[in-house]
Scaffold this motif. Structure first.
Motif, PDB file in Angstrom:
ATOM      1  N   ILE A 269       0.854  -1.181   0.000  1.00  0.00           N
ATOM      2  CA  ILE A 269       0.000   0.000   0.000  1.00  0.00           C
ATOM      3  C   ILE A 269       0.888   1.229   0.000  1.00  0.00           C
ATOM      4  CG2 ILE A 269      -1.878   1.207   1.165  1.00  0.00           C
ATOM      5  CD1 ILE A 269      -2.217  -1.412   2.840  1.00  0.00           C
ATOM      6  N   SER A 270       0.608   2.147  -0.911  1.00  0.00           N
ATOM      7  CA  SER A 270       1.308   3.430  -0.943  1.00  0.00           C
ATOM      8  C   SER A 270       0.391   4.494  -0.355  1.00  0.00           C
ATOM      9  CB  SER A 270       1.688   3.794  -2.382  1.00  0.00           C
ATOM     10  OG  SER A 270       2.191   5.108  -2.454  1.00  0.00           O
ATOM     11  N   VAL A 271       0.911   5.257   0.592  1.00  0.00           N
ATOM     12  CA  VAL A 271       0.140   6.294   1.273  1.00  0.00           C
ATOM     13  C   VAL A 271       0.764   7.650   0.970  1.00  0.00           C
ATOM     14  CG1 VAL A 271      -0.637   7.192   3.492  1.00  0.00           C
ATOM     15  CG2 VAL A 271      -0.482   4.719   3.138  1.00  0.00           C
ATOM     16  N   GLN A 272      -0.067   8.619   0.650  1.00  0.00           N
ATOM     17  CA  GLN A 272       0.379  10.001   0.494  1.00  0.00           C
ATOM     18  C   GLN A 272      -0.573  10.892   1.273  1.00  0.00           C
ATOM     19  OE1 GLN A 272       2.884  11.779  -1.436  1.00  0.00           O
ATOM     20  NE2 GLN A 272       3.909   9.789  -1.469  1.00  0.00           N
ATOM     21  N   VAL A 273      -0.010  11.903   1.948  1.00  0.00           N
ATOM     22  CA  VAL A 273      -0.837  12.875   2.662  1.00  0.00           C
ATOM     23  C   VAL A 273      -0.255  14.266   2.437  1.00  0.00           C
ATOM     24  CG1 VAL A 273       0.440  12.388   4.806  1.00  0.00           C
ATOM     25  CG2 VAL A 273      -1.726  13.612   4.910  1.00  0.00           C
ATOM     26  N   PHE A 274      -1.125  15.214   2.078  1.00  0.00           N
ATOM     27  CA  PHE A 274      -0.760  16.620   1.970  1.00  0.00           C
ATOM     28  C   PHE A 274      -1.347  17.330   3.185  1.00  0.00           C
ATOM     29  CE2 PHE A 274      -0.046  17.387  -2.873  1.00  0.00           C
ATOM     30  CZ  PHE A 274       0.866  16.348  -2.896  1.00  0.00           C
ATOM     31  N   HIS A 275      -0.519  18.114   3.875  1.00  0.00           N
ATOM     32  CA  HIS A 275      -0.972  18.894   5.016  1.00  0.00           C
ATOM     33  C   HIS A 275      -1.251  20.316   4.540  1.00  0.00           C
ATOM     34  CE1 HIS A 275       0.214  15.668   7.767  1.00  0.00           C
ATOM     35  NE2 HIS A 275       1.318  15.577   7.069  1.00  0.00           N
ATOM     36  N   VAL A 276      -2.521  20.711   4.535  1.00  0.00           N
ATOM     37  CA  VAL A 276      -2.931  22.040   4.081  1.00  0.00           C
ATOM     38  C   VAL A 276      -3.305  22.863   5.301  1.00  0.00           C
ATOM     39  CG1 VAL A 276      -4.547  23.334   2.640  1.00  0.00           C
ATOM     40  CG2 VAL A 276      -3.789  21.057   1.931  1.00  0.00           C
ATOM     41  N   ARG A 277      -2.651  24.018   5.448  1.00  0.00           N
ATOM     42  CA  ARG A 277      -2.937  24.913   6.558  1.00  0.00           C
ATOM     43  C   ARG A 277      -3.138  26.319   6.005  1.00  0.00           C
ATOM     44  NH1 ARG A 277      -3.347  20.564   7.981  1.00  0.00           N
ATOM     45  NH2 ARG A 277      -2.460  19.487   9.801  1.00  0.00           N
ATOM     46  N   GLY A 278      -4.264  26.922   6.361  1.00  0.00           N
ATOM     47  CA  GLY A 278      -4.559  28.242   5.837  1.00  0.00           C
ATOM     48  C   GLY A 278      -4.717  28.251   4.326  1.00  0.00           C
ATOM     49  N   GLY A 279      -5.150  27.118   3.757  1.00  0.00           N
ATOM     50  CA  GLY A 279      -5.336  27.019   2.319  1.00  0.00           C
ATOM     51  C   GLY A 279      -4.076  26.715   1.549  1.00  0.00           C
ATOM     52  N   ARG A 280      -2.922  26.601   2.233  1.00  0.00           N
ATOM     53  CA  ARG A 280      -1.652  26.354   1.562  1.00  0.00           C
ATOM     54  C   ARG A 280      -1.091  24.998   1.976  1.00  0.00           C
ATOM     55  NH1 ARG A 280      -1.769  31.931   2.205  1.00  0.00           N
ATOM     56  NH2 ARG A 280      -1.012  33.108   0.403  1.00  0.00           N
ATOM     57  N   ILE A 281      -0.401  24.356   1.040  1.00  0.00           N
ATOM     58  CA  ILE A 281       0.235  23.074   1.353  1.00  0.00           C
ATOM     59  C   ILE A 281       1.485  23.355   2.181  1.00  0.00           C
ATOM     60  CG2 ILE A 281       1.358  21.028   0.411  1.00  0.00           C
ATOM     61  CD1 ILE A 281      -0.396  21.320  -2.068  1.00  0.00           C
TER      62      ILE A 281
END
Length: 647
Positions: A269-281
């Motif tokens: 399994i490949s996992v990817q997560v983007f952390h977006v704060r204040g609308g920005r990555i």
């Protein structure tokens, strides 16, 4: 291997309540942890007949020797206790989303008297503001280097700070104005803390405020004819804008969200997560984990969120965007809301910017899994280990240095195509790939996949036998010592079908293996091993065996078989689509004897269309290059026949 019946609890002993259970092996080690709304109903599933269980589940229950459980009050408590046990016991049959590296954060130590900006990894500390995670530490250092022009806060270590304070001279950063030098009293601790607060506000997304402030100061300096200060502020403004550009807005509503995506096959399994704060990555993480449990995508998502956010100090955002809603979504939402201290929403984005961002994260997960497979396939040590494991697991007399894999592709029984791919020393040898148009006994295709597989193997092994015979009867050799019987007299190149495989792999289960074994037997081939690889459960089927062979999920040999089978499937699909596309674009001219591609092209160039050809006289057609009176008459009669329409 133990018998599950030997430790199965009596039905009346298992409570009909929510709880968490754990299976242990004879040494007492916990090998699996799970939760259930009803312990009685869930545990009963594990003690069904072994042949009805998924192979992974069957392997777990035959490894275990006892099962224990703990009753809890609510399903939320079950979620929390399940993760606690998984973290404590590290059970081998639970999927673990382990990240193989520690991702760096940009951290500001606000708990210190003189806050410091730095790169931090590992567990988060109280009183420290964190931004990220980032993929690389250099990305943090580049961002900090730009921002220190505008927010010159301390970035030196405690030792450097003490030495500067003792000597009364700032470090290099103080001299080049990338530190306000609180160590020598150029700025008070209170003023320095205000600078650190501004730095944190900028990193938290309040960028417009500071950009406007620097623009205003630059204009004021210009109006006062202080052009040196104005030029310095211009450079500061450019630095701020570069940082803002690197963190472009992806969600215009200023959302705080984590966006998850999964890409998986039967093994990993490949996992990817983007952390977006204040609308920005603000950060990105990704890793590949082994798939050891029989879980669907919703259950995999639940385990992922459970493990990611249960880590101490991990920030839970207001929104968690996932590809599918996790199993027990309400309970998981309540658990994350309790962790955050306010409402958390878990949802699947359906449209708009959030859906577009989810697609981007998914493409990253797909790419990461493909890259992982490529690197693994290119590892010489892994390939050698895979071949050695196949020799041992399949009880082969030698390592299978040449493996041929066969697959059938068809649509509703039409345009049937067989593929043959060849791997030598664990790598694809594309020059030896072959495609077979399946004809069947009637000449219009086989009745099913098994008949098609039998035909393809029969044709390949018949060719092998013929070329072996030619090689055996030839006593002459070429300059390289290759028997001339192995050389094609037309091309002068070696006959690649003359090299027998050590192992034949067919895509499918027992029926396909039986059809292939029949073809091998009829061809009189006795020195080639044969197996089938069933896609759904990745089971290895041997000829004449009632039950499949289940290779370990971590086996490099199984990974190599899976890669070969997937390549054969890809090659078959490509050939099938090409043949089907050619059939769909056939012209009525294709059915007229004597009209090849060149003559058809000449006709269409002269008359423009089939309609124009039909309207032409025999004499006009005969005047076209490559045509004579007889062929022109045949063409005219064919196009005049009833039912011939222009496509």
């Amino acid at each position: 291997m133990s018998d599950p019946a030997s430790y199965r609890p009596a039905p009346g002993e298992i409570p009909d309540s929510p709880g968490v259970y754990r299976f242990s092996d004879p040494t007492g080690r916990v090998i699996y942890v799970g939760k259930a709304k009803s312990l009685r109903a869930r545990l009963a599933n594990y003690f069904a007949p072994l042949h009805t269980l998924h192979p992974r589940t069957a392997r777990m229950v035959t490894t275990a020797s006892q099962v224990q459980w703990t009753v809890v009050g609510t399903e939320v408590e079950a979620l929390s206790l399940e993760y606690s046990w998984i973290k404590e016991f590290d059970p081998r049959f639970n999927v673990k989303y382990r990240d193989d590296k520690s991702y760096p954060y940009l951290a500001v130590t606000m708990a210190e008297e003189i806050p410091r900006v730095q790169v931090m990894r590992g567990a988060k500390r109280a009183g420290t503001r964190y931004f990220g995670p980032y993929s690389h530490a250099w990305a943090i250092r580049e961002t900090v280097d730009l921002l220190l022009r505008v927010f010159p806060i301390r970035s030196c270590s405690a030792g450097v700070y003490r030495r500067a304070a003792a000597s009364g001279r700032p470090c290099l950063l103080g001299y080049i104005e990338k530190c306000s030098a609180p160590c020598v009293g150029r700025i008070s601790p209170a003023e320095h803390r205000d600078l650190a607060e501004d730095f944190c506000r900028f990193m938290a997304g309040e960028t417009a405020t500071f950009v406007r402030r620097v623009e205003r100061q630059m204009r004021e300096a210009s109006d006062e004819l202080d052009f040196e200060r104005a030029a310095r502020l211009r450079d500061d403004l450019a630095a701020l804008r570069r940082v803002v550009e690197k963190n472009a807005v992806v969600l215009p509503d200023g959302t705080d969200a984590d966006v998850f995506a999964l890409a998986s096959d039967e093994l990993e399994i490949s996992v990817q997560v983007f952390h977006v704060r204040g609308g920005r990555i603000r950060g990105q993480r990704g890793w590949v984990s082994e798939r050891v449990e029989d879980l669907d995508e919703s259950e995999l998502t639940e385990r992922l969120l459970q493990q990611v956010y249960a880590e101490r100090g991990v920030e839970v955002p207001r929104e968690v965007l996932v590809p599918v809603l996790p199993a027990d979504a309400p309970e998981l939402t309540e658990l994350l809301s309790n962790t955050r201290g306010s409402r958390v929403e878990i949802r699947v984005p359906q449209r708009g910017d959030k859906r577009a961002l989810m697609d981007t994260v998914r493409s990253n997960a797909d790419g990461a899994l493909a890259l992982h497979k490529t690197r693994r396939a290119g590892d010489l040590t892994a390939r050698s280990l895979a071949l050695a494991q196949l020799q041992e697991e399949l009880d082969l007399p030698a390592s299978p240095l040449r493996i041929e894999c066969y697959d059938i592709s068809t649509t509703g029984g039409t345009h049937q195509v067989g593929s043959m791919v060849v791997f030598e020393d664990g790598l694809p040898k594309k020059s030896d790939y072959r495609q077979f148009v399946v004809r069947g006994e009637s000449g219009e295709g086989a009745r099913d996949d098994t008949e098609a597989m039998h035909e393809v193997l029969t044709r390949r092994l018949r060719r092998l036998a013929q070329e072996r015979e030619a090689s055996a009867t030839s006593t002459e050799v070429d300059a390289d010592g290759v028997p001339l019987g192995r050389v094609d007299p037309d091309t002068g190149r070696p006959r690649r079908f003359a090299y027998p495989p050590n192992l034949i792999v067919v895509d499918g289960g027992a029926p396909q293996v039986a059809a292939a074994a029949r073809a091998v037997s009829e061809a009189g081939v006795v020195d080639v091993a044969l197996i089938g690889l069933a896609k759904r459960l990745e089971e290895v089927w041997l000829p004449g065996e009632e039950f499949p062979l289940v290779l370990p999920r971590t086996s490099e040999g199984l990974y190599l078989l899976q890669r070969i089978r997937d390549e054969a499937h890809r090659f078959a699909i490509t050939a099938h689509r090409k043949r089907r596309g050619a059939a769909m674009t056939r012209s009525v001219l294709d059915d007229i004897p004597g009209l090849g591609p060149a003559r058809q092209k000449a006709l269409l160039k002269q008359f423009g269309s089939v309609k124009g050809i039909r309207a032409a006289s025999v004499e006009e057609i005969a005047a076209v290059k490559g045509f004579g009176p007889r062929l022109a008459a045949t063409l005219s009669e064919a196009l005049a026949a009833p039912g011939i329409l222009e496509p």
